[in-house]
Design an enzyme around this catalytic site. Structure first.
Site, PDB file in Angstrom:
ATOM      1  N   CYS A   1       4.795  -0.170 -12.503  1.00 43.85           N
ATOM      2  CA  CYS A   1       5.299   0.983 -13.256  1.00 43.85           C
ATOM      3  C   CYS A   1       6.506   0.521 -14.072  1.00 43.85           C
ATOM      4  CB  CYS A   1       5.649   2.154 -12.341  1.00 43.85           C
ATOM      5  SG  CYS A   1       6.771   1.752 -10.988  1.00 43.85           S
TER       6      CYS A   1
ATOM      7  N   ASP B   1      -0.157  -3.877  -6.253  1.00 41.43           N
ATOM      8  CA  ASP B   1       0.827  -3.041  -6.946  1.00 41.43           C
ATOM      9  C   ASP B   1       2.191  -3.274  -6.291  1.00 41.43           C
ATOM     10  OD1 ASP B   1       1.303  -0.767  -8.898  1.00 41.43           O
ATOM     11  OD2 ASP B   1       2.058   0.156  -7.060  1.00 41.43           O
TER      12      ASP B   1
ATOM     13  N   ALA C   1       0.766  -1.243   0.000  1.00 40.79           N
ATOM     14  CA  ALA C   1       0.000   0.000   0.000  1.00 40.79           C
ATOM     15  C   ALA C   1       0.801   1.300   0.000  1.00 40.79           C
ATOM     16  CB  ALA C   1      -0.952   0.005   1.199  1.00 40.79           C
TER      17      ALA C   1
ATOM     18  N   PRO D   1       3.118   4.497  -0.678  1.00 39.96           N
ATOM     19  CA  PRO D   1       2.835   5.564   0.301  1.00 39.96           C
ATOM     20  C   PRO D   1       1.372   5.870   0.506  1.00 39.96           C
ATOM     21  CG  PRO D   1       3.481   6.540  -1.778  1.00 39.96           C
ATOM     22  CD  PRO D   1       3.614   5.052  -1.962  1.00 39.96           C
TER      23      PRO D   1
ATOM     24  N   ASP E   1       1.910  -3.260   4.266  1.00 40.15           N
ATOM     25  CA  ASP E   1       3.251  -2.969   3.771  1.00 40.15           C
ATOM     26  C   ASP E   1       4.247  -3.510   4.789  1.00 40.15           C
ATOM     27  OD1 ASP E   1       4.234  -0.882   1.376  1.00 40.15           O
ATOM     28  OD2 ASP E   1       5.759  -1.407   2.860  1.00 40.15           O
TER      29      ASP E   1
END
Length: 433
Positions: A354, A293, A223, A225, A246
């Site tokens: 990304c 992610d 999660a 930032p 996290d």
């Protein structure tokens, strides 16, 4: 300010040295990079890493590297300042030590680089691409109308209206606004209050693609930032529950601060590795939607800074990761997605990176589908223009890809998985209010 720019360079040098043979987002957080300087530090570190050999050659040829003060100074800061002087902003803002030395040698360094290009020794440097600045309106803090009124008071007008300061509404992502590159919102009252959030367009894709219905229980398994986490919470509109994980303590501290700033109330933060969470834990028995992610190479952010990246440079563009490193990342990424799917109530999972590498994107989607027949890939954000490739199977074009040239954002990838036999609910289209 000059002092802020100096702090950015010093922190970039620290991160540059901490990266060792590889580099990823964990290095940023472990180095305690403040959120306001995150993007600038990352750009400096990746740019300096990519051009380290060239920068050292320029310093050697110019004679600067023979300076006794340089030889006794911090080599990491030296490379960062060389990059800033020759290939970055071309300005050195800071005082004392290496800052003064590089400023004094600035003209010589730039002339040396230009002479090398004339001789054909150095390939032409491709200018850094200018991405628009994006703001997401945080509906947990302010209404869309209030945000637009606030911007109007600052002199901003929507595209299509006469004015010198023009912004536009995103054509696909609801509540996302696009501004010209380098637009500064420093000190803005709504930004400081967490009502407006600086968030790249690509970073807004995962929550919009997940589109959890009101009242849903959601897990964000990587999660910090917290921009994507808060986006999910905003879509839930104060209903349901968000569980955010996290494993990095410093990142968890940042996550908790951000959630408080953004007004996220229905959240529980866990500072632990999501892979160690028991899917049968009663606390998560109602979790239907998963935002995944995980750590990736970050190559999408670097690739968009340069117009062309040679094939042999591609692994260096991925934070200097080798093919073996990329494969290790891909295996970890697939494991996290499969773990999400193992929760009894799981209905939908989004997976995003990304990264521009198929090894971390389409290949991971194919691997997940090979190992879990209960889920299928479905079309992710149908209105999104750029799609994945067929290189690893038919699921590729169902996924979103993002690039600077087509989508005016950082390199990105997102896939959506749904449980077989579950009909997709009529969820709010993220393109519409």
């Amino acid at each position: 300010t000059a002092k802020a720019a100096e702090r950015v360079c010093l922190k970039a040098a620290e991160v540059y040295g901490a990266g060792a043979a590889s580099w990823n987002r964990d290095v940023l957080y472990n180095s305690g990079v403040e959120p306001w300087m995150m993007a600038e530090v990352q750009a400096l570190v990746l740019g300096a890493r990519k051009h380290e050999a060239l920068l050292n050659e320029v310093a050697e040829e110019s004679g600067l590297s023979k300076d006794a003060k340089v030889q006794s100074a911090d080599p990491n800061l030296f490379v960062v300042l060389l990059y800033q002087c020759c290939l970055g902003t071309r300005r050195i803002r800071g005082d004392g030590g290496l800052f003064d030395i590089v400023k004094e040698w600035k003209a010589t360094l730039q002339k040396t680089l230009a002479d090398r290009r004339k001789r054909g020794v150095t390939a032409q440097y491709k200018e850094k691409k200018e991405l628009p600045r994006y703001l997401r309106v945080n509906m947990l803090r302010v209404t869309y109308e209030e945000a637009i009124t606030h911007l109007a008071m600052l002199g901003w007008v929507p595209e299509g209206f006469p004015g010198r300061r023009v912004f536009s509404e995103d054509a696909v992502l609801y509540n996302v606004l696009r501004f010209p590159p380098r637009t500064s919102f420093h000190g803005d009252a709504l930004l400081e209050a967490g009502a407006l959030i600086i968030q790249d367009r690509s970073s807004c894709i995962p929550a919009a693609a997940l589109a959890p219905p009101k009242g849903a229980h959601v897990i964000d398994c990587c999660a910090a930032p917290g921009n994507k986490t808060s986006h999910v919470a905003a879509l839930l509109d104060g209903t349901g529950k968000v569980f955010a994980f996290d494993r990095n303590p410093k990142r968890c501290e940042t996550l908790r601060r951000q959630m408080d700033k953004f007004g996220v109330k229905t959240i529980e933060v866990f500072c632990q590795d999501f892979l160690h969470v028991d899917p049968e834990d009663e606390r998560f028995s109602k979790v239907t939607h998963f935002l995944c992610d995980p750590t990736c190479s970050g190559s999408g952010q670097l690739a968009n800074q340069y117009e062309e990246v040679e094939e042999e440079e591609e692994s260096r563009a991925a934070g200097q990761l080798s093919n073996e490193d990329l494969q290790a990342l891909a295996e970890a990424q697939a494991a996290i997605v499969l773990h999400c799917m193992s929760f009894p109530a799981a209905v939908a999972v989004t997976y995003s990176t990304c990264s521009i590498h198929e090894a971390e994107n389409e290949a991971v989607v194919a691997e997940v589908l090979r190992n879990n027949s209960k889920f299928r890939a479905v079309e992710c954000l149908p209105k999104w223009k750029s799609r994945g490739t067929l290189s690893h199977g038919p699921a590729g074009p169902l996924c979103c890809r993002a690039s600077h040239d087509v989508d005016l954002t950082n390199g990105f990838f997102c896939a959506r998985f749904e449980k077989q036999g579950k009909k997709r609910k009529q969820e709010q289209d993220p393109a519409c209010p």
